[in-house]
Design a protein around this motif. Structure first.
Motif, mmCIF file in Angstrom:
data_model
loop_
_atom_site.group_PDB
_atom_site.id
_atom_site.type_symbol
_atom_site.label_atom_id
_atom_site.label_comp_id
_atom_site.label_asym_id
_atom_site.label_seq_id
_atom_site.Cartn_x
_atom_site.Cartn_y
_atom_site.Cartn_z
ATOM 1 N N UNK A 96 31.273 -81.809 15.811
ATOM 2 C CA UNK A 96 31.873 -80.972 14.506
ATOM 3 C C UNK A 96 31.244 -79.717 14.594
ATOM 4 N N UNK A 97 32.046 -78.844 14.350
ATOM 5 C CA UNK A 97 31.616 -77.442 14.256
ATOM 6 C C UNK A 97 31.097 -77.280 12.596
ATOM 7 N N UNK A 98 31.978 -77.935 11.845
ATOM 8 C CA UNK A 98 31.749 -77.988 10.354
ATOM 9 C C UNK A 98 31.924 -79.244 9.713
ATOM 10 N N UNK A 99 30.871 -79.524 8.806
ATOM 11 C CA UNK A 99 30.869 -80.948 8.437
ATOM 12 C C UNK A 99 31.185 -80.854 6.917
ATOM 13 N N UNK A 100 31.999 -81.800 6.089
ATOM 14 C CA UNK A 100 32.300 -81.506 4.866
ATOM 15 C C UNK A 100 31.397 -82.521 3.974
ATOM 16 N N UNK A 128 29.189 -77.362 5.789
ATOM 17 C CA UNK A 128 28.014 -76.782 6.350
ATOM 18 C C UNK A 128 28.098 -77.191 7.999
ATOM 19 N N UNK A 129 27.414 -76.419 8.603
ATOM 20 C CA UNK A 129 27.236 -76.350 10.142
ATOM 21 C C UNK A 129 26.158 -77.318 10.547
ATOM 22 N N UNK A 130 26.258 -78.547 10.929
ATOM 23 C CA UNK A 130 25.319 -79.361 11.533
ATOM 24 C C UNK A 130 24.283 -78.423 12.541
ATOM 25 N N UNK A 131 24.725 -77.863 13.521
ATOM 26 C CA UNK A 131 24.080 -77.031 14.577
ATOM 27 C C UNK A 131 22.943 -76.099 13.676
#
Lengths: 294, 336
Positions: A69-73, A84-87
């Protein structure tokens, strides 16, 4: 973005090296400036393997990334919705399921970057074949094995070396077609006790390097049995009037052997040149072939 | 060129000292030094020596990469597909017996020195006793059918040279293996760690293979470039006439040619032709050139320190050098 590139870079480097190998072998003879002809197939094969595995690595990495996932809710402390971005929180890039070692080969060994230098050189600034620098420093001379040479010119009027030597001038004048000869053969024949070269017009091809005195220069060949690191030289001292051709240029010359009885046999044989003209660099610069007609 | 830029850089720290204290001047000096070096490089780029250096460096890399790919493919395949018990079954359990078996196995398999380093590494990873893997590492490039045929062609009418090369190289490989059994310490050998993902049985073996290949190839390739650059430097800087000084003394000729083999880094298929061209040296000295070359040279030292660690490469290469020279003197003397 940066993390993506760092993960991709090793695979791209592998593909780059493979592309460089393919560039000098497929539809091109550039590889002959560095290695022997027999390495063409191994080079093409390894270039293909490298490009294939490099692309596979890139593809693998990209698909892995797409699944991530690029963005996580989520919700922050006050209960507001946030993305937010997990990476970014991971610190270093993610590397598939094997996270604990991921760091190690996400970057690849650092020394590997040196491979980019020869690859870029081959792709953009193709280094030229070895030339006068290698030939004129006191390089090791190639061994010319003594061999039993056949009589040269089929059109020669007087058979037998003795006769030709006695009638040097007449023989030289009557043999109209000069014999094409490799430098190996010329050097070998110059040491031939039968004097099979005497009075014969021969044609030689090689590249030019400067001589010690005016009116003298060398015609050279470098021969290679594996790669350019093992180059050995063959050379002939040329006596000619007029200025020497440009250093490192390839010439095709016609002339007659000049016997030098009082010079050690290991030194370069001499030739008096009657005619010469510039030729393009041959396809395989390290193979000592006689000049071809044309 | 470089010096002037460094000189001017010395004034800069005083000016830039206030804001960020330490790193800025060092960085500036570095940038200026690199710029100066680049400018100097552009100037000499087409000088004969630099041109020759580029060509020789690229040539060694181009020549080495196919063998490196082959060796890495084999070693990655061993790592990904061959189970450990295969080797424990084939090789004798006693290391002292496994060494000669591995040495002879190396002689049968055609391989180049660039290929044998990653293969030996993956053999060790798969539980082969290091001594046997090292004997294989030394003998595979030094004596194999291709090399022996090349030697026979380079020395026509001298079959004793081929025999001497075979015997001296095998002797060196086996003695080195036994020396490792007797004196080797495991802590010298930084066993190749390999890529990530070991022990994760669920992973796709093809992906495992690709990762293993990429890791090994990049590492070995980088060190190949280091070795090629070093060998090209010697090729350009050291005039061959230096050697002729040693040609007349038979006892200096042997170490001189052995050292030449180390710095030239000629591949084992071609070194017989170079040895044949070194006229004026004794047959024993030329034999030493051919025995040392495939076992110890700059490119191999670089590859080994990449694969097994610098501590290992230094010890192992210097010991191999001594053993190879002694073996050449012994065999060369016996066959005369």
């Amino acid at each position: 973005m940066k993390a993506t590139f760092r993960g991709l870079a090793p695979s791209l480097l592998v593909a780059l090296v493979g592309a460089a190998l393919l560039r000098i072998t497929v539809g091109s003879d550039v590889f002959l400036q560095y290695v022997k002809e027999g390495l063409r197939l191994p080079l093409i094969a390894s270039g293909t393997v490298l490009v294939g595995l490099g692309i596979a690595g890139v593809a693998r990495r990209l698909t892995e990334r797409r699944r991530e996932p690029v963005m996580r809710f989520g919700r922050d402390a006050e209960g507001n919705a946030v993305w937010h971005r997990p990476a970014e929180h991971d610190g270093h890039e993610h590397d598939g399921p094997g996270h604990e070692h991921g760091h190690d080969h996400g970057h690849g060994p650092r020394v590997a970057w040196l491979l980019a230098a020869p690859a870029v050189l081959l792709l953009c600034l193709t280094p030229p074949p070895l030339g006068s620098f290698s030939a004129n420093r006191d390089a090791t001379d190639a061994v010319v094995e003594p061999a039993a040479y056949a009589d040269i010119a089929p059109s020669a009027p007087g058979q037998g070396a003795q006769k030709a030597q006695n009638a040097q001038d007449t023989a030289g004048a009557s043999v109209s077609v000069p014999t094409p000869m490799s430098l190996t053969e010329f050097i070998g024949r110059s040491r031939d006790p039968q004097k099979s070269l005497a009075g014969r017009k021969v044609r030689l091809t090689g590249f030019v390097s400067p001589g010690a005195q005016a009116g003298e220069w060398y015609l050279n060949r470098l021969v290679v049995s594996c790669c350019a690191a093992d180059a050995r030289r063959l050379r002939v001292l040329v006596h000619a009037t007029g200025p020497a051709p440009a250093t490192d240029s390839w010439v095709d010359l016609t002339g007659t052997w000049r016997p030098t009885p009082d010079v050690p046999a290991t030194s370069a044989p001499r030739i008096d040149v009657a005619d010469r003209h510039a030729v393009p660099q041959p396809r395989a610069p390290y193979r000592d072939l006689p000049p071809s007609d044309g | 060129m470089v010096e002037t830029s460094l000189g001017s850089a010395r004034h800069i720290p005083a000016a830039a000292a206030e804001t960020p204290p330490r790193r800025r001047p060092a960085l500036l000096i570095g940038v200026l030094a690199v710029a100066g070096a680049t400018a100097a490089l552009v100037r000499v780029w087409d000088a004969g020596g630099v041109q020759t250096w580029r060509t020789v460096m690229v040539a060694i890399v181009v020549q080495g990469v196919p063998f490196l790919v082959l060796g890495t493919v084999v070693s990655a395949a061993i790592g990904a597909f061959v189970p450990e018990r295969v080797f424990t079954r084939v090789l004798p359990r006693n290391p002292a017996l496994a060494v000669p078996v591995a040495g002879v196995a190396g002689a049968v398999l055609p391989g180049c020195e660039c290929a044998s380093v990653p293969v030996a590494g993956s053999l060790m990873r798969r539980g082969v006793t290091p001594a046997a893997a090292l004997a294989f590492l030394l003998s595979a490039p030094a004596v194999n059918p291709v090399v022996l045929v090349a030697t026979a062609i380079a020395f026509p009418g001298k079959p004793e040279m081929v025999l001497a090369r075979l015997l001296a190289s095998l002797l060196t490989a086996v003695v080195m293996g036994w020396l490792w059994v007797a004196f080797g310490r495991p802590e010298w050998l930084r066993l190749p760690t390999g890529p990530a993902g070991h022990g994760e049985g669920a992973r796709n073996p093809l992906e495992e293979f690709r990762r293993g290949f990429q890791h090994d190839f990049l590492q070995a390739g980088g060190f190949l470039v280091v070795g090629a650059a070093a060998a090209a430097t010697f090729n350009v800087l050291v005039p061959p006439s230096v050697l002729r000084v040693f040609a007349d003394q038979p006892w200096l000729g042997v170490p001189a040619l052995a050292c030449l083999a180390v710095v030239l880094a000629v591949c084992s298929e071609a070194d017989a032709f170079v040895a044949a061209s070194l006229t004026g040296f004794s047959p024993t000295a030329r034999l030493a050139f051919m025995v040392v070359g495939p076992m110890v040279d700059l490119k191999l030292i670089a590859l080994q320190s990449g694969a097994f660690g610098r501590a290992f490469a230094v010890r192992f290469s210097s010991a191999t050098f001594v053993v190879a020279v002694l073996a050449s003197i012994l065999i060369g003397g016996a066959l005369r």
